[in-house]
Design an enzyme around this catalytic site. Structure first.
Site, PDB file in Angstrom:
ATOM      1  N   PHE A 117      -3.527   5.333  -4.998  1.00 15.14           N
ATOM      2  CA  PHE A 117      -3.195   4.860  -6.376  1.00 15.14           C
ATOM      3  C   PHE A 117      -3.967   3.653  -6.791  1.00 15.14           C
ATOM      4  O   PHE A 117      -4.639   3.198  -5.831  1.00 15.14           O
ATOM      5  CB  PHE A 117      -1.791   4.414  -6.530  1.00 15.14           C
ATOM      6  N   ASN A 149       4.909  -8.184  -3.830  1.00 14.83           N
ATOM      7  CA  ASN A 149       4.153  -7.931  -4.689  1.00 14.83           C
ATOM      8  C   ASN A 149       5.504  -7.379  -5.854  1.00 14.83           C
ATOM      9  O   ASN A 149       6.556  -7.314  -5.380  1.00 14.83           O
ATOM     10  CB  ASN A 149       2.975  -7.110  -4.993  1.00 14.83           C
ATOM     11  N   LYS A 175     -13.080   4.272  -1.583  1.00 18.26           N
ATOM     12  CA  LYS A 175     -11.904   4.587  -0.563  1.00 18.26           C
ATOM     13  C   LYS A 175     -12.240   6.020   0.032  1.00 18.26           C
ATOM     14  O   LYS A 175     -11.891   6.371   0.931  1.00 18.26           O
ATOM     15  CB  LYS A 175     -10.660   4.841  -1.273  1.00 18.26           C
ATOM     16  N   ASP A 225      -2.962  -6.947   0.653  1.00 18.39           N
ATOM     17  CA  ASP A 225      -4.439  -6.851   1.267  1.00 18.39           C
ATOM     18  C   ASP A 225      -4.447  -7.702   2.382  1.00 18.39           C
ATOM     19  O   ASP A 225      -5.359  -7.662   3.173  1.00 18.39           O
ATOM     20  CB  ASP A 225      -5.545  -7.095   0.131  1.00 18.39           C
TER      21      ASP A 225
HETATM   22  N1  CTP Z   1      -4.127   0.287  -0.218  1.00 17.18           N
HETATM   23  C1  CTP Z   1      -3.828   0.659   1.206  1.00 17.18           C
HETATM   24  N2  CTP Z   1      -4.113  -0.602   2.186  1.00 17.18           N
HETATM   25  C2  CTP Z   1      -4.370  -1.801   1.820  1.00 17.18           C
HETATM   26  C3  CTP Z   1      -4.377  -1.708   0.193  1.00 17.18           C
HETATM   27  C4  CTP Z   1      -4.432  -0.756  -0.323  1.00 17.18           C
HETATM   28  O1  CTP Z   1      -3.787   1.923   1.789  1.00 17.18           O
HETATM   29  N3  CTP Z   1      -4.418  -2.622   2.419  1.00 17.18           N
HETATM   30  C5  CTP Z   1      -4.096   1.588  -0.995  1.00 17.18           C
HETATM   31  C6  CTP Z   1      -2.881   1.513  -2.056  1.00 17.18           C
HETATM   32  O2  CTP Z   1      -1.858   2.179  -1.566  1.00 17.18           O
HETATM   33  C7  CTP Z   1      -3.597   2.201  -2.984  1.00 17.18           C
HETATM   34  C8  CTP Z   1      -5.023   1.971  -2.905  1.00 17.18           C
HETATM   35  O3  CTP Z   1      -5.043   1.613  -1.673  1.00 17.18           O
HETATM   36  O4  CTP Z   1      -3.327   3.925  -2.929  1.00 17.18           O
HETATM   37  C9  CTP Z   1      -5.508   1.020  -3.868  1.00 17.18           C
HETATM   38  O5  CTP Z   1      -4.810  -0.054  -4.037  1.00 17.18           O
HETATM   39  P1  CTP Z   1      -5.288  -1.220  -4.965  1.00 17.18           P
HETATM   40  O6  CTP Z   1      -4.298  -2.314  -4.329  1.00 17.18           O
HETATM   41  O7  CTP Z   1      -5.235  -0.696  -6.266  1.00 17.18           O
HETATM   42  O8  CTP Z   1      -6.586  -1.625  -4.481  1.00 17.18           O
HETATM   43  P2  CTP Z   1      -7.167  -2.523  -3.210  1.00 17.18           P
HETATM   44  O9  CTP Z   1      -7.937  -1.474  -2.451  1.00 17.18           O
HETATM   45  O10 CTP Z   1      -6.163  -3.346  -2.605  1.00 17.18           O
HETATM   46  O11 CTP Z   1      -8.397  -3.380  -4.060  1.00 17.18           O
HETATM   47  P3  CTP Z   1      -7.978  -4.432  -4.975  1.00 17.18           P
HETATM   48  O12 CTP Z   1      -6.649  -5.072  -4.727  1.00 17.18           O
HETATM   49  O13 CTP Z   1      -9.237  -5.434  -4.925  1.00 17.18           O
HETATM   50  O14 CTP Z   1      -8.044  -4.058  -6.489  1.00 17.18           O
END
Ligand code: CTP
Length: 391
Positions: free
Chosen positions: A319, A208, A337, A274
């Site tokens: 974040f 990303n 979370k 993800d």
């Molecule tokens: N995060 C994580 N592990 C993942 C995905 C996200 O630890 N597999 C953490 C990121 O570092 C961030 C937070 O979760 O602190 C939120 O990440 P974000 O990408 O906004 O959310 P997601 O949980 O991935 O949900 P979505 O993509 O559906 O918004």
């Protein structure tokens, strides 16, 4: 209170310059080493002899007297723990805000990387001038501490805002900043940064646009404030604190977990993928006659969520990058979370967030509170986030 500290006082050409004689005495009474530099115009209001006697040091005015191997502005900047400009005229404020270095004082500020406190004083009409206000705003958002002038009877005969702030207020704020610099000493802070990289085959990957700048700014700030800092990042970075370079979400998870036990706080600023490719190809995937190619993805572990289930005394901060419905999505995310704080930013805006040096965030806490931090450079946002977590 200030033994071993050097306060660099910059005096510019305003009538309130005479008050700085007393301010120098206040710092001296608290055992600070005081260095004074003046703009040439300041010498219309105070004498070099007075300032030298009070500070017990040479007073610098001209830029090209070089008694040492280093240019003077660099020596002054290296020696001091903090710089205080009082009174700061509209002219000097304008120069600093625009990077102009045409005398010793303005050159020093430009080279100064430690905290700078600015106490403006001027006629009320000058203070209210939108250009002066814009410069003040610019300085504030760049990290300068502004001690606003007070209102009352001014030396020019007007009644209004422009009088140098009370000397006790200027003194207290300066001392507070000197002493607050190391307020995270003894705390271990683990921060993640950058977008994770999920291999498809030996030459291709899914990732990303995260630049890792926000996580890096947080780590720099935590380190400057005395924390034992660990930065787990997907980017190549050299810093004086511990850096662990990782690639995938799995690697990041392992690294975070290894440092989690002794941590006081973990901040997940990384953009973790993800999903990853279910069957990573060992060899380069060859083009075939088919018009499409399907990659099967499987879910990555949610590092943040898992940390929240394991945490004991640690503060866990997430974040949240959103391109729409920022507030609603962030509120839902902090609940799902289970983290202590969630820092939300709007990635649809071009002037902040991904790849930008600026950010604007809303900090949510687990009790439902929220606080907006207006657009500012990422280092300022980082300082404010740490302030909020450790207030
Ligand atoms: N995060 C994580 N592990 C993942 C995905 C996200 O630890 N597999 C953490 C990121 O570092 C961030 C937070 O979760 O602190 C939120 O990440 P974000 O990408 O906004 O959310 P997601 O949980 O991935 O949900 P979505 O993509 O559906 O918004």
């Amino acid at each position: 209170m200030l033994s071993g500290k050097t306060v660099l006082i910059g005096i510019t050409g305003g009538i309130a310059a005479y008050k700085i004689c007393e301010l120098i005495r206040m710092f001296k009474r608290h055992n600070a080493n005081v260095r004074v530099i003046c703009t040439p115009n300041a010498m219309n209001f105070v004498t070099k002899l007075t300032l030298q006697n009070l500070s017990q040091n040479e007073v610098g005015i001209e830029e090209f007297e070089i008694p040492d191997f280093k240019p003077e502005h660099i020596s002054y900047a290296d020696e001091a723990d903090i710089m205080l400009i009082a009174p700061a005229t509209a002219n000097t404020i304008g120069k600093i805000a625009n990077g102009i270095c045409d005398n010793l004082l303005t050159s020093i500020v430009c080279a100064f990387k430690k905290p700078v406190v600015i106490a403006p004083a001027m006629n009320c009409n000058m203070w209210e001038n939108p250009i002066v206000q814009e410069n003040i705003q610019k300085l504030r958002s760049t990290g300068y501490e502004i001690i606003e002038p007070e209102s009352g009877f001014l030396a020019c005969g007007y009644n209004g805002t422009g009088r140098l702030a009370d000397l006790n207020k200027i003194f207290d704020k300066t001392v507070e900043i000197i002493n607050s610099k190391k307020k995270l000493t003894g705390k271990k802070i683990v921060i993640t940064a950058g977008g994770t990289i999920e291999d498809i085959d030996p030459v291709r990957y899914i990732s990303n646009y995260s630049s890792g700048k926000m996580g890096l700014a947080l780590a720099d700030e935590a380190f400057q404030q005395g924390a034992e800092t660990v930065l787990i990042t997907t980017k190549d970075i050299v810093r004086p604190y511990k850096i662990i370079k990782v690639k995938s979400a799995d690697e990041m998870k392992q690294a975070v977990e290894a440092d989690f036990g002794g941590a006081d706080c973990v901040i997940m600023a990384a953009a973790v993928a993800d999903y990853r490719v279910k069957n990573k190809a060992e060899q380069k995937i060859k083009k075939t006659d088919s018009d499409s190619l399907t990659l099967e993805l499987i879910k990555n572990p949610d590092i943040l969520k898992e940390l929240c289930t394991k945490k004991t005394t640690q503060k866990v901060v997430g974040f949240c990058a959103e391109s729409e419905n920022l507030i609603e999505n962030a509120q839902e995310k902090i609940r799902k979370k289970g983290c202590d704080y969630l820092i939300a930013n709007d990635i649809s805006r071009k002037d902040i967030g991904f790849a930008s040096d600026y950010n604007e965030v809303v900090i949510f806490n687990k009790n439902g509170g929220q606080k907006r931090i207006e657009r500012a450079p990422k280092n300022i946002i980082a300082r404010k986030i740490l302030e909020e977590i450790y207030e």
